[in-house]
Write a protein that holds these residues in place. Sequence first.
Motif, short mmCIF file in Angstrom:
data_model
loop_
_atom_site.label_atom_id
_atom_site.label_comp_id
_atom_site.label_asym_id
_atom_site.label_seq_id
_atom_site.Cartn_x
_atom_site.Cartn_y
_atom_site.Cartn_z
N LEU A 1 23.36 -56.45 -15.92
CA LEU A 1 23.20 -55.25 -16.75
C LEU A 1 23.10 -53.99 -15.88
N HIS A 2 22.40 -54.08 -14.77
CA HIS A 2 22.26 -52.96 -13.84
C HIS A 2 23.63 -52.50 -13.35
N GLU A 3 24.46 -53.43 -12.93
CA GLU A 3 25.80 -53.08 -12.42
C GLU A 3 26.70 -52.56 -13.55
N LEU A 4 26.51 -53.10 -14.74
CA LEU A 4 27.31 -52.63 -15.87
C LEU A 4 26.99 -51.17 -16.20
N VAL A 5 25.72 -50.79 -16.04
CA VAL A 5 25.35 -49.38 -16.24
C VAL A 5 26.04 -48.50 -15.19
N HIS A 6 26.07 -48.97 -13.94
CA HIS A 6 26.78 -48.21 -12.90
C HIS A 6 28.25 -48.01 -13.27
N ILE A 7 28.91 -49.06 -13.77
CA ILE A 7 30.31 -48.95 -14.18
C ILE A 7 30.44 -47.91 -15.30
N TRP A 8 29.53 -47.96 -16.24
CA TRP A 8 29.55 -47.06 -17.39
C TRP A 8 29.34 -45.61 -16.99
N LYS A 9 28.40 -45.35 -16.11
CA LYS A 9 27.95 -43.98 -15.90
C LYS A 9 28.16 -43.40 -14.50
N HIS A 10 28.35 -44.22 -13.47
CA HIS A 10 28.22 -43.69 -12.11
C HIS A 10 29.40 -43.89 -11.17
N THR A 11 30.16 -44.95 -11.31
CA THR A 11 31.17 -45.25 -10.30
C THR A 11 32.40 -44.36 -10.45
N ASP A 12 33.08 -44.16 -9.32
CA ASP A 12 34.39 -43.54 -9.30
C ASP A 12 35.19 -44.24 -8.20
N ALA A 13 36.39 -43.72 -7.91
CA ALA A 13 37.28 -44.40 -6.97
C ALA A 13 36.73 -44.46 -5.55
N GLU A 14 35.77 -43.58 -5.22
CA GLU A 14 35.26 -43.53 -3.85
C GLU A 14 33.82 -44.03 -3.72
N LYS A 15 33.12 -44.25 -4.81
CA LYS A 15 31.70 -44.58 -4.74
C LYS A 15 31.47 -46.03 -5.11
N THR A 16 30.77 -46.76 -4.25
CA THR A 16 30.42 -48.15 -4.49
C THR A 16 28.92 -48.31 -4.40
N PHE A 17 28.34 -48.99 -5.38
CA PHE A 17 26.91 -49.26 -5.37
C PHE A 17 26.69 -50.69 -4.92
N VAL A 18 25.83 -50.87 -3.91
CA VAL A 18 25.45 -52.21 -3.45
C VAL A 18 23.94 -52.32 -3.63
N ASP A 19 23.51 -53.26 -4.45
CA ASP A 19 22.13 -53.24 -4.93
C ASP A 19 21.31 -54.46 -4.54
N ASP A 20 20.10 -54.18 -4.09
CA ASP A 20 19.09 -55.20 -3.86
C ASP A 20 18.13 -55.12 -5.05
N ILE A 21 18.37 -55.96 -6.03
CA ILE A 21 17.56 -55.94 -7.25
C ILE A 21 16.19 -56.56 -6.99
N GLU A 22 16.16 -57.53 -6.09
CA GLU A 22 14.93 -58.28 -5.85
C GLU A 22 13.88 -57.46 -5.11
N HIS A 23 14.32 -56.65 -4.13
CA HIS A 23 13.38 -55.83 -3.35
C HIS A 23 13.89 -54.40 -3.26
N PRO A 24 13.90 -53.67 -4.37
CA PRO A 24 14.41 -52.30 -4.34
C PRO A 24 13.57 -51.42 -3.43
N SER A 25 14.22 -50.41 -2.85
CA SER A 25 13.50 -49.48 -1.98
C SER A 25 12.79 -48.44 -2.84
N ASP A 26 12.07 -47.53 -2.18
CA ASP A 26 11.39 -46.46 -2.91
C ASP A 26 12.15 -45.14 -2.76
N SER A 27 13.48 -45.22 -2.68
CA SER A 27 14.30 -44.04 -2.42
C SER A 27 14.33 -43.07 -3.61
N ARG A 28 14.01 -43.52 -4.81
CA ARG A 28 14.04 -42.69 -6.02
C ARG A 28 15.44 -42.12 -6.28
#
Length: 410
Positions: free
Chosen positions: A302-329
């Motif tokens: 679901l997290h990645e599906l939201v990225h597809i829906w709202k955030h990705t473009d031809a140059e931007k790739t999201f690589v996610d650590d769901i288990e231990h997310p950082s505090d980057s905000r």
Amino acid sequence: MNKPMPLTVIRTAEQYEAYLREVESLLVRELEPGSDESERLEVLTVLIESYEKTNFEIVPVDPIDAIKFRMAEKGLKQVDLAPYFGTKSRVSEVLSGKRPLTVPMIKSLAVGLGIAPQTLLGLDAEPDFSGRITKREMDWSKFPIKEMISKGWIDDIKGKVKQGVEEQVKNFIAQLGETTASASFKRTLSGDAYSPSSHYKLYAWVARVIQTARAKKPRLGRYNPELLSNEFLREVAQLSWSEFGPLLAVELLEKNGICVVIEPALKGTSVDGAALKDSDGTPIIALSLRQDRLDNFWFTLLHELVHIWKHTDAEKTFVDDIEHPSDSRDPFEAEANRIARDTLIPRVSWKRSDAYLNPNGATIEKLSRELRIHPAIIAGRLRRDTGKYNQFNELVGRGEVRKHFPSSSW
């Protein structure tokens, strides 16, 4: 309260030293993300790096070697580093190259052991802040060549010259979408799984994901961006109610033109999932299944599906650590987390539920029936919210995901 001096381009050694002292003073404080002081720290870092690149010849140092050198210098053992890494096991994983340094680790080590942050980044040349590698910075030998060979991504090159190895890597990475490997690095990486020490491995992994996705394209349905909505995400989430939910979810997404690739993570990375678009606009979700648990699978999807829906473009790739997310905000990550969380368990239902007020096996089962989602999702939410990851082990669906995808190597 004295107003801080305005920041300007560094022109003297005295100004450089003054900025360094200010950075050190800010690093030891708990700055609120987005605050004026946090923004000032970021600007200071940029100005210092610009000055150093112009005035100093920086010889890169491997970050692990730097940590081990400081340990020897101070007579420290691995157990002594646990406060900087979080746990003793993480110290061992980082020093052996199995886990990358994260931003919080780098900050703790910089303050606690006095190792410069740029040293802990450990790059021949720094990537830019977006996670892009430029042509000047590329070092093809830093790609995980042995692992790429063992996985069959590139040919075994025993006895071949170094140039031949690098040429294979270049050809492989060129799959990121451009006519040359160098041009392929315009794709940026962001997300909680990204760290400067792992970006070569992540680029290799993303290239493999794209390669696999292209082989699946003839079997995909037509993608309509207007399909993505809260209602569609809810439809995907409710597939978890089925024993064959993971397979049904992949089938539904690919029927609607969203390619799903199952690709195990490379050693030394902490990626659970990724969201990107190929050069022709085809949306791709990648899942590593490194955590063979249903709660992790459904939240990551679901997290990645939201990225597809709202955030990705031809140059931007999201690589996610769901288990231990950082505090980057990161606002993109925060939004993906929020929508995924509220899709799986609506906020109003959650706060009023017996599962939230009196968590146990019976109340979890009751809420799962009401929402028509798998109990593992609710158990995982409780573990995540409370930080008690030793509870409800029997309910999170361990060993219930990879069995649906037997063709992948684990």
